[in-house]
Design a protein around this motif. Structure first.
Motif, mmCIF file in Angstrom:
data_model
loop_
_atom_site.group_PDB
_atom_site.id
_atom_site.type_symbol
_atom_site.label_atom_id
_atom_site.label_comp_id
_atom_site.label_asym_id
_atom_site.label_seq_id
_atom_site.Cartn_x
_atom_site.Cartn_y
_atom_site.Cartn_z
ATOM 1 N N ARG A 5 65.116 47.067 21.722
ATOM 2 C CA ARG A 5 64.863 48.073 22.752
ATOM 3 C C ARG A 5 66.138 48.333 23.574
ATOM 4 O O ARG A 5 66.516 49.456 23.833
ATOM 5 C CB ARG A 5 63.746 47.533 23.649
ATOM 6 C CG ARG A 5 63.378 48.388 24.805
ATOM 7 C CD ARG A 5 62.248 49.311 24.401
ATOM 8 N NE ARG A 5 62.744 50.643 24.245
ATOM 9 C CZ ARG A 5 62.145 51.568 23.497
ATOM 10 N NH1 ARG A 5 61.067 51.311 22.812
ATOM 11 N NH2 ARG A 5 62.634 52.764 23.415
ATOM 12 N N ARG A 6 66.781 47.251 24.007
ATOM 13 C CA ARG A 6 67.965 47.380 24.855
ATOM 14 C C ARG A 6 69.106 48.061 24.109
ATOM 15 O O ARG A 6 69.871 48.810 24.689
ATOM 16 C CB ARG A 6 68.433 46.008 25.359
ATOM 17 C CG ARG A 6 67.510 45.371 26.374
ATOM 18 C CD ARG A 6 67.072 46.335 27.441
ATOM 19 N NE ARG A 6 67.909 46.285 28.639
ATOM 20 C CZ ARG A 6 67.821 47.158 29.651
ATOM 21 N NH1 ARG A 6 66.953 48.132 29.606
ATOM 22 N NH2 ARG A 6 68.600 47.039 30.686
ATOM 23 N N HIS A 77 59.541 57.628 17.833
ATOM 24 C CA HIS A 77 58.947 57.731 19.167
ATOM 25 C C HIS A 77 57.960 58.889 19.259
ATOM 26 O O HIS A 77 56.835 58.728 19.730
ATOM 27 C CB HIS A 77 60.065 57.881 20.206
ATOM 28 C CG HIS A 77 59.558 57.951 21.610
ATOM 29 N ND1 HIS A 77 59.092 56.840 22.282
ATOM 30 C CD2 HIS A 77 59.426 58.995 22.454
ATOM 31 C CE1 HIS A 77 58.696 57.209 23.493
ATOM 32 N NE2 HIS A 77 58.891 58.501 23.621
ATOM 33 N N ARG A 78 58.376 60.052 18.803
ATOM 34 C CA ARG A 78 57.522 61.236 18.957
ATOM 35 C C ARG A 78 56.316 61.228 18.020
ATOM 36 O O ARG A 78 55.252 61.739 18.383
ATOM 37 C CB ARG A 78 58.373 62.504 18.791
ATOM 38 C CG ARG A 78 59.314 62.641 19.973
ATOM 39 C CD ARG A 78 60.192 63.852 19.926
ATOM 40 N NE ARG A 78 60.902 63.958 21.204
ATOM 41 C CZ ARG A 78 61.915 64.782 21.424
ATOM 42 N NH1 ARG A 78 62.338 65.587 20.476
ATOM 43 N NH2 ARG A 78 62.499 64.814 22.601
ATOM 44 N N VAL A 79 56.479 60.645 16.837
ATOM 45 C CA VAL A 79 55.320 60.528 15.941
ATOM 46 C C VAL A 79 54.316 59.558 16.572
ATOM 47 O O VAL A 79 53.111 59.810 16.582
ATOM 48 C CB VAL A 79 55.743 60.060 14.524
ATOM 49 C CG1 VAL A 79 54.537 59.640 13.700
ATOM 50 C CG2 VAL A 79 56.512 61.168 13.800
ATOM 51 N N GLU A 100 56.063 50.978 23.231
ATOM 52 C CA GLU A 100 55.634 49.624 22.860
ATOM 53 C C GLU A 100 55.697 49.402 21.355
ATOM 54 O O GLU A 100 55.805 48.274 20.892
ATOM 55 C CB GLU A 100 54.202 49.365 23.350
ATOM 56 C CG GLU A 100 54.093 49.294 24.854
ATOM 57 C CD GLU A 100 52.654 49.055 25.306
ATOM 58 O OE1 GLU A 100 51.811 48.648 24.477
ATOM 59 O OE2 GLU A 100 52.384 49.301 26.497
ATOM 60 N N ILE A 101 55.584 50.489 20.578
ATOM 61 C CA ILE A 101 55.514 50.300 19.120
ATOM 62 C C ILE A 101 56.571 51.029 18.299
ATOM 63 O O ILE A 101 56.776 50.707 17.131
ATOM 64 C CB ILE A 101 54.128 50.712 18.549
ATOM 65 C CG1 ILE A 101 53.886 52.218 18.732
ATOM 66 C CG2 ILE A 101 53.003 49.895 19.188
ATOM 67 C CD1 ILE A 101 52.801 52.760 17.801
ATOM 68 N N SER A 106 57.900 50.699 10.620
ATOM 69 C CA SER A 106 58.853 50.974 9.536
ATOM 70 C C SER A 106 58.875 52.486 9.287
ATOM 71 O O SER A 106 57.951 53.198 9.683
ATOM 72 C CB SER A 106 58.432 50.248 8.261
ATOM 73 O OG SER A 106 57.231 50.810 7.764
ATOM 74 N N HIS A 107 59.937 52.971 8.648
ATOM 75 C CA HIS A 107 60.012 54.399 8.332
ATOM 76 C C HIS A 107 58.789 54.823 7.511
ATOM 77 O O HIS A 107 58.234 55.886 7.706
ATOM 78 C CB HIS A 107 61.284 54.711 7.519
ATOM 79 C CG HIS A 107 62.550 54.571 8.316
ATOM 80 N ND1 HIS A 107 62.651 54.926 9.644
ATOM 81 C CD2 HIS A 107 63.773 54.122 7.976
ATOM 82 C CE1 HIS A 107 63.879 54.706 10.080
ATOM 83 N NE2 HIS A 107 64.583 54.202 9.076
#
Ligand SMILES: [Zn+2]
Ligand SMILES: [Zn+2]
Length: 142
Positions: A5-6, A77-79, A100-101, A106-107
């Motif tokens: 995340r960071r 993120h947007r999906v 959070e997820i 995975s792709h």
């Protein structure tokens, strides 16, 4: 490539603070991340080793690979946001829940979620969902 995340936030910090003329100053990235400059520098050093940014005279710039990485992140993120919208969350909540997820997916799973939702063009906030990197042209490493 698996980023924390960071690390993703630091990459976005570079993107937000670089201009056509100059790279992003450490101080601006630290402010964006709400950390002290030495902590921000630790993140940048890792990103540099991963080939996602270049540093020159203390300023940071995204490499083409770094840019691609952020596009992939945005797709995740947007999906994920559109998934949570379907689950009944309001737009504000979808963004928080997606954070959070999004990095954990995975792709392959992202593509399944995307298709299951009828391939939406935009996230709940009207942001365009970028194409997956495998569908983008030349220069793609994955
Ligand atoms: Zn969001
Ligand atoms: Zn959004």
């Amino acid at each position: 490539m698996e980023l924390s995340r960071r690390q993703v936030d630091a990459l976005r910090g570079v993107q937000r603070n670089e201009t056509a003329e100059r790279g992003a100053p450490l101080k601006s990235i630290a402010t964006y991340l709400r950390v002290q400059p030495p902590t921000a520098l630790d993140h940048l050093t890792i990103l540099e080793h991963l080939g996602l940014i270049e540093r020159y005279r203390g300023k940071s710039r995204l490499t083409p690979r770094g840019r691609e990485c952020l596009v992939d992140y945005l797709r995740h993120h947007r999906v994920a946001e559109s998934l949570f919208q379907k689950a009944g969350l309001d737009p504000q909540e979808t963004c928080r829940a997606a954070r959070e997820i999004d990095l954990a997916l995975s792709h392959k799973v992202v593509e399944r979620i995307y298709e299951a939702q009828g391939s939406p063009a935009e996230c709940p906030h009207g942001g365009a969902i970028p194409a997956p990197s495998s569908h983008r042209s030349a220069g793609s490493r994955r």
